[in-house]
Design a protein around this motif. Sequence first.
Motif, PDB file in Angstrom:
ATOM      1  N   GLU A  56      -0.325  -0.887  -2.785  1.00 37.27           N
ATOM      2  CA  GLU A  56      -0.751  -1.523  -1.585  1.00 37.27           C
ATOM      3  C   GLU A  56      -1.848  -2.801  -1.404  1.00 37.27           C
ATOM      4  OE1 GLU A  56      -1.877  -2.395   2.672  1.00 37.27           O
ATOM      5  OE2 GLU A  56      -3.060  -1.508   1.165  1.00 37.27           O
ATOM      6  N   ALA A  57      -2.789  -2.604  -2.423  1.00 34.64           N
ATOM      7  CA  ALA A  57      -3.929  -3.377  -2.454  1.00 34.64           C
ATOM      8  C   ALA A  57      -3.551  -4.922  -3.171  1.00 34.64           C
ATOM      9  CB  ALA A  57      -4.958  -2.956  -3.384  1.00 34.64           C
ATOM     10  N   ILE A  58      -2.462  -4.922  -3.979  1.00 31.58           N
ATOM     11  CA  ILE A  58      -2.017  -5.977  -4.380  1.00 31.58           C
ATOM     12  C   ILE A  58      -1.279  -7.080  -3.345  1.00 31.58           C
ATOM     13  CG2 ILE A  58      -2.326  -5.385  -6.671  1.00 31.58           C
ATOM     14  CD1 ILE A  58       0.790  -4.919  -7.084  1.00 31.58           C
ATOM     15  N   LEU A  59      -0.637  -6.394  -2.217  1.00 27.45           N
ATOM     16  CA  LEU A  59       0.184  -7.067  -1.516  1.00 27.45           C
ATOM     17  C   LEU A  59      -0.711  -7.879  -0.456  1.00 27.45           C
ATOM     18  CD1 LEU A  59       2.790  -4.125  -0.479  1.00 27.45           C
ATOM     19  CD2 LEU A  59       3.125  -6.403  -2.123  1.00 27.45           C
ATOM     20  N   PRO A  60       0.047  -8.892   0.344  1.00 26.77           N
ATOM     21  CA  PRO A  60      -1.167  -9.380   1.325  1.00 26.77           C
ATOM     22  C   PRO A  60      -1.462  -8.571   2.418  1.00 26.77           C
ATOM     23  CG  PRO A  60       1.106 -10.585   0.884  1.00 26.77           C
ATOM     24  CD  PRO A  60       1.170  -9.352   0.066  1.00 26.77           C
ATOM     25  N   PRO A  61      -2.464  -8.909   3.011  1.00 27.02           N
ATOM     26  CA  PRO A  61      -2.992  -7.636   3.993  1.00 27.02           C
ATOM     27  C   PRO A  61      -2.231  -7.457   5.236  1.00 27.02           C
ATOM     28  CG  PRO A  61      -4.691  -9.336   3.640  1.00 27.02           C
ATOM     29  CD  PRO A  61      -3.405  -9.851   2.904  1.00 27.02           C
ATOM     30  N   GLN A  62      -2.255  -6.050   5.783  1.00 22.76           N
ATOM     31  CA  GLN A  62      -1.264  -5.838   6.721  1.00 22.76           C
ATOM     32  C   GLN A  62      -1.854  -6.187   7.834  1.00 22.76           C
ATOM     33  OE1 GLN A  62       0.219  -1.827   6.718  1.00 22.76           O
ATOM     34  NE2 GLN A  62      -1.072  -1.128   4.935  1.00 22.76           N
ATOM     35  N   ALA A  63      -0.976  -6.437   8.885  1.00 24.88           N
ATOM     36  CA  ALA A  63      -1.637  -6.336  10.523  1.00 24.88           C
ATOM     37  C   ALA A  63      -2.176  -5.355  10.755  1.00 24.88           C
ATOM     38  CB  ALA A  63      -0.457  -7.102  11.210  1.00 24.88           C
ATOM     39  N   PRO A  64      -3.206  -5.306  11.912  1.00 24.53           N
ATOM     40  CA  PRO A  64      -3.703  -3.978  12.120  1.00 24.53           C
ATOM     41  C   PRO A  64      -2.928  -3.312  12.898  1.00 24.53           C
ATOM     42  CG  PRO A  64      -4.945  -5.945  13.061  1.00 24.53           C
ATOM     43  CD  PRO A  64      -3.668  -6.586  12.573  1.00 24.53           C
ATOM     44  N   GLY A  65      -2.796  -1.789  12.613  1.00 22.92           N
ATOM     45  CA  GLY A  65      -1.891  -0.898  13.095  1.00 22.92           C
ATOM     46  C   GLY A  65      -2.262  -0.206  14.376  1.00 22.92           C
ATOM     47  N   THR A  66      -1.294   0.157  15.297  1.00 21.01           N
ATOM     48  CA  THR A  66      -1.550   0.700  16.679  1.00 21.01           C
ATOM     49  C   THR A  66      -1.709   2.497  16.254  1.00 21.01           C
ATOM     50  OG1 THR A  66      -0.510  -0.711  17.796  1.00 21.01           O
ATOM     51  CG2 THR A  66      -0.633   1.147  19.066  1.00 21.01           C
ATOM     52  N   PRO A  68       7.034 -11.234  -8.710  1.00 18.94           N
ATOM     53  CA  PRO A  68       7.491 -10.687  -7.106  1.00 18.94           C
ATOM     54  C   PRO A  68       7.061  -9.469  -6.757  1.00 18.94           C
ATOM     55  CG  PRO A  68       9.192 -11.471  -8.506  1.00 18.94           C
ATOM     56  CD  PRO A  68       8.133 -11.298  -9.390  1.00 18.94           C
ATOM     57  N   GLU A  69       6.624  -8.643  -7.829  1.00 16.50           N
ATOM     58  CA  GLU A  69       6.193  -7.207  -7.161  1.00 16.50           C
ATOM     59  C   GLU A  69       4.679  -6.938  -6.999  1.00 16.50           C
ATOM     60  OE1 GLU A  69       8.803  -4.721 -10.298  1.00 16.50           O
ATOM     61  OE2 GLU A  69       8.059  -6.599 -11.011  1.00 16.50           O
ATOM     62  N   GLY A  70       3.858  -8.340  -7.130  1.00 21.72           N
ATOM     63  CA  GLY A  70       2.566  -8.369  -6.826  1.00 21.72           C
ATOM     64  C   GLY A  70       1.799  -9.056  -7.912  1.00 21.72           C
ATOM     65  N   GLY A  71       2.091  -9.547  -8.919  1.00 25.14           N
ATOM     66  CA  GLY A  71       1.747 -10.279  -9.914  1.00 25.14           C
ATOM     67  C   GLY A  71       1.799  -9.640 -11.390  1.00 25.14           C
ATOM     68  N   ASN A  72       1.690 -10.551 -12.435  1.00 26.44           N
ATOM     69  CA  ASN A  72       1.810  -9.768 -13.788  1.00 26.44           C
ATOM     70  C   ASN A  72       0.600  -9.026 -14.213  1.00 26.44           C
ATOM     71  OD1 ASN A  72       4.227 -12.000 -14.899  1.00 26.44           O
ATOM     72  ND2 ASN A  72       2.878 -13.337 -13.693  1.00 26.44           N
ATOM     73  N   ARG A  73       1.024  -7.644 -13.967  1.00 24.53           N
ATOM     74  CA  ARG A  73       0.063  -6.633 -14.401  1.00 24.53           C
ATOM     75  C   ARG A  73       0.798  -5.356 -14.996  1.00 24.53           C
ATOM     76  NH1 ARG A  73      -3.762  -7.002 -10.188  1.00 24.53           N
ATOM     77  NH2 ARG A  73      -3.209  -8.683  -8.475  1.00 24.53           N
ATOM     78  N   ILE A  74       0.084  -4.483 -15.524  1.00 28.84           N
ATOM     79  CA  ILE A  74       0.340  -3.426 -16.065  1.00 28.84           C
ATOM     80  C   ILE A  74      -0.176  -2.197 -15.469  1.00 28.84           C
ATOM     81  CG2 ILE A  74       0.537  -1.836 -18.262  1.00 28.84           C
ATOM     82  CD1 ILE A  74       0.821  -4.645 -19.876  1.00 28.84           C
ATOM     83  N   ILE A  75       0.509  -1.350 -15.281  1.00 30.23           N
ATOM     84  CA  ILE A  75      -0.029   0.207 -14.652  1.00 30.23           C
ATOM     85  C   ILE A  75       0.128   1.364 -15.597  1.00 30.23           C
ATOM     86  CG2 ILE A  75       0.262   1.859 -12.586  1.00 30.23           C
ATOM     87  CD1 ILE A  75       1.875  -1.771 -12.439  1.00 30.23           C
ATOM     88  N   ILE A  76      -0.728   2.055 -15.805  1.00 27.71           N
ATOM     89  CA  ILE A  76      -0.741   3.399 -16.570  1.00 27.71           C
ATOM     90  C   ILE A  76      -1.292   4.686 -15.893  1.00 27.71           C
ATOM     91  CG2 ILE A  76      -3.078   2.776 -17.704  1.00 27.71           C
ATOM     92  CD1 ILE A  76      -1.990   4.038 -20.315  1.00 27.71           C
ATOM     93  N   ARG A  77      -0.516   5.797 -15.857  1.00 32.17           N
ATOM     94  CA  ARG A  77      -0.862   6.709 -15.339  1.00 32.17           C
ATOM     95  C   ARG A  77      -0.936   7.885 -16.192  1.00 32.17           C
ATOM     96  NH1 ARG A  77       2.563   9.470 -10.329  1.00 32.17           N
ATOM     97  NH2 ARG A  77       3.971  10.201 -11.876  1.00 32.17           N
ATOM     98  N   GLN A  78      -1.918   8.753 -16.134  1.00 33.83           N
ATOM     99  CA  GLN A  78      -1.886  10.100 -16.692  1.00 33.83           C
ATOM    100  C   GLN A  78      -3.102  10.839 -16.354  1.00 33.83           C
ATOM    101  OE1 GLN A  78      -3.078  10.530 -20.778  1.00 33.83           O
ATOM    102  NE2 GLN A  78      -1.572  11.836 -21.069  1.00 33.83           N
ATOM    103  N   GLY A  79      -3.522  11.986 -16.767  1.00 32.76           N
ATOM    104  CA  GLY A  79      -4.597  12.626 -16.367  1.00 32.76           C
ATOM    105  C   GLY A  79      -4.362  13.547 -15.258  1.00 32.76           C
ATOM    106  N   GLY A  80      -3.475  14.708 -15.313  1.00 28.42           N
ATOM    107  CA  GLY A  80      -3.220  15.737 -14.462  1.00 28.42           C
ATOM    108  C   GLY A  80      -4.083  16.871 -14.458  1.00 28.42           C
ATOM    109  N   TYR A  81      -4.373  17.350 -13.146  1.00 30.23           N
ATOM    110  CA  TYR A  81      -5.459  18.732 -13.214  1.00 30.23           C
ATOM    111  C   TYR A  81      -5.114  19.154 -11.777  1.00 30.23           C
ATOM    112  CZ  TYR A  81      -8.433  14.737 -11.425  1.00 30.23           C
ATOM    113  OH  TYR A  81      -8.858  13.518 -10.663  1.00 30.23           O
TER     114      TYR A  81
END
Length: 453
Positions: free
Chosen positions: A24-34, A311-324
């Motif tokens: 969500e952080a790499i997308l344009p800012p959201q309009a205020p919610g209600t 198109p997805e928010g920039g040329n980036r790499i995401i890595i995920r691990q570390g479960g507890y």
Amino acid sequence: MSLRPKSYRAVKRLPVHTGPAGWEAILPPQAPGTSLQGSAGCDVAIIGAGFAGLSAARHLRAVDPTLDIVVLEAGRIAQSSAGRNSGFMIDLPHDLTSSDYAGSGEAQDRVLTRLNRHAIDFAEAAVAEYGLPEGTLRRSGKINGAASRVGEEANRTYAQHLKDLREPHEFLDASQMREVTGSAYYSSGLFTPGTALIQPAGYIRGLASGITSAGVRLFEESPVIGLDSTNAGWILKTPSATLMAAKVILATNGHLESFGFKTGRLMHIMLNACMTAELPQEALAALGGQESWGLTPSDPMGCTVRRIATPEGGNRIIIRQGGYYRPEMQTSAADLARVTASMRRKFDDRFPSLRGVPFEHAWSGHLCLSRNGVSVMRELEPGLYSACVQNGLGTTRGTLTGIGAADLVLGRENEITRFFGAEAEPARLPPHPFDTIGANVYLRWKEWQARAE
């Protein structure tokens, strides 16, 4: 068996998040919610605006446009689990408690694969209907990456399972893996073509916008703190409002337990992820490989890796691990810092040419599993339905259980309602604190076994 409504239920805990929702952080800012204020009423209230809740709302609206539907989200759209997952909508068996993802048998896996593809079709149709941007969803498949003999053997056994299911798959050698990923780390891979790669926060934002344009009322920063049953339906309390609903869908995944259901039966696992800053052109040139791909580890306890493009928010790499295991459903800054340091080492091992590229975002996310791999998609009490316990498959399973819960509200029976309705109750866990001690010892051991993956 009769369903007996209970008295007022105070919600035990609300979602607490550590780190920003990177997608969500790499997308344009959201309009205020209600937020919901005062007193209101509706036909169907949906608690939770993630994959399950918004899918339920879209399906209800499509089948019966006369229904007055309200969706309540505790925080902001796409800043909870929808912005914290890895963005895979997986069509094939993907059992995270197994050593190679194979499910519990050919017959069930065939049905579940068909249902998973229905969920992906549903999401693809939503993208088209609401005109969501390029990069929101691509049916481009994924790779199970292997970097050790153990990982290669896991891929071979999973490939045999896919062969038995008559599902297409292709082995990639080290050279082909490097052509895709730009990394010499992987010795081989197993490619399957049916997975959809999504920008999960972009999809959820678009889905939320689409259903509100169709007349669904959606309120953000409106956490439900209590609910009660009456002869006319259900009363939902938020800090600033009261909502009367004839029927309610709980689309809160593991927070089903916070509402007092399935206590002592749900496992709460925190996973962590890091996302790089925008990769500079010289780094992209040095890396090579394809500009967008998704890799899950051959061993479920290994590292998931995604590369995304503009198109997805920039040329980036995401890595995920570390479960507890965390029964309180939240992590600490210290936990996140510890696993971020570990992920930095694993990232550098895979992409040595990118050692100088910083992580821009690091976050923790919440998985809810049951020991026996079942979800909770059923009527809990008269007029109160659940689309919860996604077993680490929140995008696909959440979409499915959301559709199924909507069909239960509508009184419709189909393959989805029959499949989840036939599942057993979640198996009981050992008493606390033995559940936490045992689970964390087991997770550390499994993570050590999968350290190369």
